[in-house]
Design a protein around this motif. Structure first.
Motif, PDB file in Angstrom:
ATOM      1  N   TYR A 367      -5.409 -38.899  -8.006  1.00  0.00           N
ATOM      2  CA  TYR A 367      -3.965 -39.118  -7.929  1.00  0.00           C
ATOM      3  C   TYR A 367      -3.224 -38.294  -8.978  1.00  0.00           C
ATOM      4  CZ  TYR A 367       0.528 -41.507  -8.272  1.00  0.00           C
ATOM      5  OH  TYR A 367       1.869 -41.782  -8.328  1.00  0.00           O
ATOM      6  N   LEU A 368      -3.738 -38.292 -10.190  1.00  0.00           N
ATOM      7  CA  LEU A 368      -3.091 -37.559 -11.265  1.00  0.00           C
ATOM      8  C   LEU A 368      -3.053 -36.065 -10.978  1.00  0.00           C
ATOM      9  CD1 LEU A 368      -1.787 -37.709 -14.055  1.00  0.00           C
ATOM     10  CD2 LEU A 368      -4.059 -37.489 -15.057  1.00  0.00           C
ATOM     11  N   PHE A 369      -4.178 -35.525 -10.496  1.00  0.00           N
ATOM     12  CA  PHE A 369      -4.214 -34.093 -10.213  1.00  0.00           C
ATOM     13  C   PHE A 369      -3.349 -33.744  -9.001  1.00  0.00           C
ATOM     14  CE2 PHE A 369      -7.457 -33.854 -13.345  1.00  0.00           C
ATOM     15  CZ  PHE A 369      -7.516 -32.516 -13.724  1.00  0.00           C
ATOM     16  N   ARG A 370      -3.260 -34.647  -8.021  1.00  0.00           N
ATOM     17  CA  ARG A 370      -2.355 -34.405  -6.889  1.00  0.00           C
ATOM     18  C   ARG A 370      -0.909 -34.302  -7.387  1.00  0.00           C
ATOM     19  NH1 ARG A 370      -5.681 -37.883  -3.849  1.00  0.00           N
ATOM     20  NH2 ARG A 370      -4.347 -39.676  -4.325  1.00  0.00           N
ATOM     21  N   GLN A 371      -0.554 -35.137  -8.353  1.00  0.00           N
ATOM     22  CA  GLN A 371       0.789 -35.062  -8.916  1.00  0.00           C
ATOM     23  C   GLN A 371       1.034 -33.708  -9.589  1.00  0.00           C
ATOM     24  OE1 GLN A 371       0.936 -38.680 -11.403  1.00  0.00           O
ATOM     25  NE2 GLN A 371       2.564 -39.394 -10.054  1.00  0.00           N
ATOM     26  N   HIS A 372       0.014 -33.224 -10.315  1.00  0.00           N
ATOM     27  CA  HIS A 372       0.139 -31.910 -10.962  1.00  0.00           C
ATOM     28  C   HIS A 372       0.375 -30.813  -9.920  1.00  0.00           C
ATOM     29  CE1 HIS A 372      -0.683 -33.547 -14.782  1.00  0.00           C
ATOM     30  NE2 HIS A 372      -2.003 -33.623 -14.706  1.00  0.00           N
ATOM     31  N   ILE A 373      -0.411 -30.840  -8.845  1.00  0.00           N
ATOM     32  CA  ILE A 373      -0.289 -29.812  -7.800  1.00  0.00           C
ATOM     33  C   ILE A 373       1.055 -29.933  -7.095  1.00  0.00           C
ATOM     34  CG2 ILE A 373      -1.286 -28.914  -5.658  1.00  0.00           C
ATOM     35  CD1 ILE A 373      -2.900 -28.378  -8.248  1.00  0.00           C
ATOM     36  N   GLU A 374       1.506 -31.155  -6.852  1.00  0.00           N
ATOM     37  CA  GLU A 374       2.816 -31.337  -6.216  1.00  0.00           C
ATOM     38  C   GLU A 374       3.930 -30.783  -7.098  1.00  0.00           C
ATOM     39  OE1 GLU A 374       3.044 -35.488  -5.432  1.00  0.00           O
ATOM     40  OE2 GLU A 374       1.592 -35.435  -3.771  1.00  0.00           O
ATOM     41  N   GLU A 375       3.781 -30.952  -8.401  1.00  0.00           N
ATOM     42  CA  GLU A 375       4.775 -30.409  -9.327  1.00  0.00           C
ATOM     43  C   GLU A 375       4.792 -28.881  -9.262  1.00  0.00           C
ATOM     44  OE1 GLU A 375       5.618 -30.252 -14.146  1.00  0.00           O
ATOM     45  OE2 GLU A 375       4.226 -31.744 -13.327  1.00  0.00           O
ATOM     46  N   ILE A 376       3.608 -28.276  -9.178  1.00  0.00           N
ATOM     47  CA  ILE A 376       3.524 -26.815  -9.044  1.00  0.00           C
ATOM     48  C   ILE A 376       4.142 -26.376  -7.728  1.00  0.00           C
ATOM     49  CG2 ILE A 376       1.930 -24.873  -8.789  1.00  0.00           C
ATOM     50  CD1 ILE A 376      -0.003 -26.414 -10.654  1.00  0.00           C
ATOM     51  N   THR A 377       3.854 -27.117  -6.668  1.00  0.00           N
ATOM     52  CA  THR A 377       4.379 -26.771  -5.346  1.00  0.00           C
ATOM     53  C   THR A 377       5.907 -26.790  -5.334  1.00  0.00           C
ATOM     54  OG1 THR A 377       2.399 -27.659  -4.258  1.00  0.00           O
ATOM     55  CG2 THR A 377       4.378 -27.438  -2.920  1.00  0.00           C
ATOM     56  N   ARG A 378       6.488 -27.768  -6.044  1.00  0.00           N
ATOM     57  CA  ARG A 378       7.946 -27.870  -6.058  1.00  0.00           C
ATOM     58  C   ARG A 378       8.619 -26.654  -6.719  1.00  0.00           C
ATOM     59  NH1 ARG A 378       6.837 -33.440  -6.829  1.00  0.00           N
ATOM     60  NH2 ARG A 378       6.850 -33.239  -9.105  1.00  0.00           N
ATOM     61  N   LYS A 379       7.898 -25.906  -7.512  1.00  0.00           N
ATOM     62  CA  LYS A 379       8.465 -24.694  -8.116  1.00  0.00           C
ATOM     63  C   LYS A 379       8.709 -23.620  -7.062  1.00  0.00           C
ATOM     64  CE  LYS A 379       5.957 -25.544 -12.457  1.00  0.00           C
ATOM     65  NZ  LYS A 379       7.079 -26.001 -13.275  1.00  0.00           N
TER      66      LYS A 379
END
Length: 474
Positions: A367-379
């Motif tokens: 879950y934590l790493f999915r949040q990190h990737i989602e944050e990158i995706t939002r860029k």
């Protein structure tokens, strides 16, 4: 403790009935023997209860202690009865009493020595000790596993944070920078073209008797001078190395991340799964149900013995002894139950039963790493890169329009009779320049498209997936 008082009374009653008319010396001898029997039995039963109450994982051998006390008791009782009958003539009634009393005492302690209760009690304590030790060992191992796992995941998180910084750099610097460099490069190139034209203007247009056709051909020579051509091409192609470096850096980060995942699988998760297997094996052999069987058998053997001893008084004494021993066993059993409950509460979903979602998250942090990737995706680095080719062409067109506008003014200054020719030459020159730049932009497209594909959300999720870690745990 007076364990054998009822039995002593029973023996004295039997002696009184059997010794009617017998000499006092015989009566006293047998009466003294009964006292010795009671003392020997009391001492044996007290010692056996004491052994049961004191037994522990570090103080085993209770079965042997019981057998030794039973052997001592039978020897003392046999000696007491033997001494009583020595040098005395016993009447038939006293002979029968003597024989039955001795036989019943031998049966009492002989059968008690064979009871497996003390061994099962020891076994129950060994089970309890193993469970207690495993509690401590597993907690230490779980703490160790989590600490090691945190090291791997911190390293993995640092890689993902570098990826995030790369995405931000693409959004803030790379894409805008490419456009800016392109615009500046085209401006420099067109400025040189304009400079050539102005020099021709000064030289030819300002002179007299100029060959106007030669002037126009010279001003809009389709064969762009090498220096100007290089500036035009460099304006677009300058970002090529940047794309390649970015692509290589991204792939290096993916490789580093996946190497860390493999290392985590091959160490922390491998040890975790091996520990779960060891716990399963242990619980198959030593679960609470098996301990309960030991408890029931231990108490059952003793109850069966107590119900089968020969005389009613012995059964009363045996029942009292059984209750005391069973109470000691029950005390240890309650501790075993408490430890088992503690074990299950502490390690449920970790080392026993199905793997819990909380444990899965602690070890894989999906879950934590999915949040990190989602944050990158939002860029939206992928979106910025995908739009770059079109933006580049648009920027080139705008830069050319600005840079070559003075040539339009120059065309309007040439004599009217060659103005149309000048316009045609000017248009052809512009189209030639645009075509050269467009070709270069098209040549860059594969590098831009490749880099954009790397930053696609689906690709990011695959490259920095936690799926392998989750599979290793399921």
């Amino acid at each position: 403790m007076g364990w054998y008082s009822s039995r002593v009374s029973e023996l004295n009653d039997q002696l009184n009935r059997a010794s009617e008319g017998a000499p006092d010396t015989v009566k006293r001898a047998l009466s003294d023997a009964i006292v010795k029997v009671g003392n020997a039995a009391d001492q044996a039963l007290s010692a056996m209860l004491d052994a049961s109450e004191r037994t522990s994982a570090g103080n085993l051998g209770t079965q042997r202690k019981w057998q030794e006390r039973c052997a001592t008791a039978t020897a003392d009782i046999s000696r007491a009865f033997g001494d009583a009958a020595k040098d005395h003539m016993l009447s038939p009634a006293l002979q029968l009493f003597w024989y039955q009393a001795l036989e019943h005492e031998m049966a009492f302690f002989g059968s008690l020595a064979a009871v497996q209760t003390p061994q099962l009690h020891d076994d129950l304590l060994v089970h309890q000790d193993l469970l207690n030790k495993m509690l401590g060992e597993l907690w230490d191992k779980w703490t160790f596993l989590l600490s090691k796992d945190v090291i791997f995941e911190n390293d993995q998180r640092q890689v993902v944070q570098q990826v995030s910084r790369m995405a931000q750099s693409i959004v803030d610097e790379l894409a805008p920078g490419v456009l800016k460099r392109t615009s500046e490069g085209v401006s420099r190139a067109t400025a040189k073209s304009l400079d050539v034209a102005l020099k021709l203007d000064d030289k030819l247009l300002g002179g007299k008797g100029v060959d106007l056709a030669k002037f126009v051909a010279s001003m809009f020579d389709v064969d762009i001078p090498d220096e100007i051509d290089r500036n035009l091409l460099d304006a677009v192609q300058g970002g090529s190395e940047v794309y390649q470096v970015q692509t290589g850096h991204y792939r290096n980060l993916v490789s580093a991340y996946q190497s860390l995942v493999q290392a985590e699988k091959g160490s922390v998760l491998l040890l975790f799964n091996a520990t779960r297997a060891e716990v399963d094996t242990y619980r198959d052999k030593n679960d609470l149900g098996k301990a309960k069987v030991m408890l029931d058998q231990a108490k059952g053997y003793l109850s069966d013995w107590a119900s089968r001893v020969p005389s009613s008084a012995q059964r009363s004494e045996a029942s009292s002894f059984k209750d005391k021993v069973c109470s000691a066993i029950d005390t240890d059993w309650r501790l075993t139950e408490e430890l088992d409950t503690k074990f299950r509460d502490k390690f449920k979903g970790i080392f026993i039963q199905s793997l819990g979602s909380e444990t899965l998250e602690q070890l894989a942090e999906s879950y934590l790493f999915r949040q990190h990737i989602e944050e990158i995706t939002r860029k939206d680095a992928a979106g910025k890169l995908k739009a770059l080719p079109g933006n580049l062409q648009s920027e080139v067109d705008s830069a050319l329009e600005r840079g070559l506008r003075p040539l339009d003014d120059l065309v309007n200054r040439v004599p009217e009779e060659v103005r149309e020719l000048a316009r045609m030459k000017n248009q052809r020159f512009k189209e030639h320049v645009r075509a050269r730049l467009k070709d270069r932009i098209q040549a860059l497209l594969p590098a831009i498209v490749e880099l954009a594909a790397l930053w696609d959300p689906n690709n990011l999720s695959r490259d920095f997936s936690r799926e392998e870690l989750e599979k290793a745990l399921r």
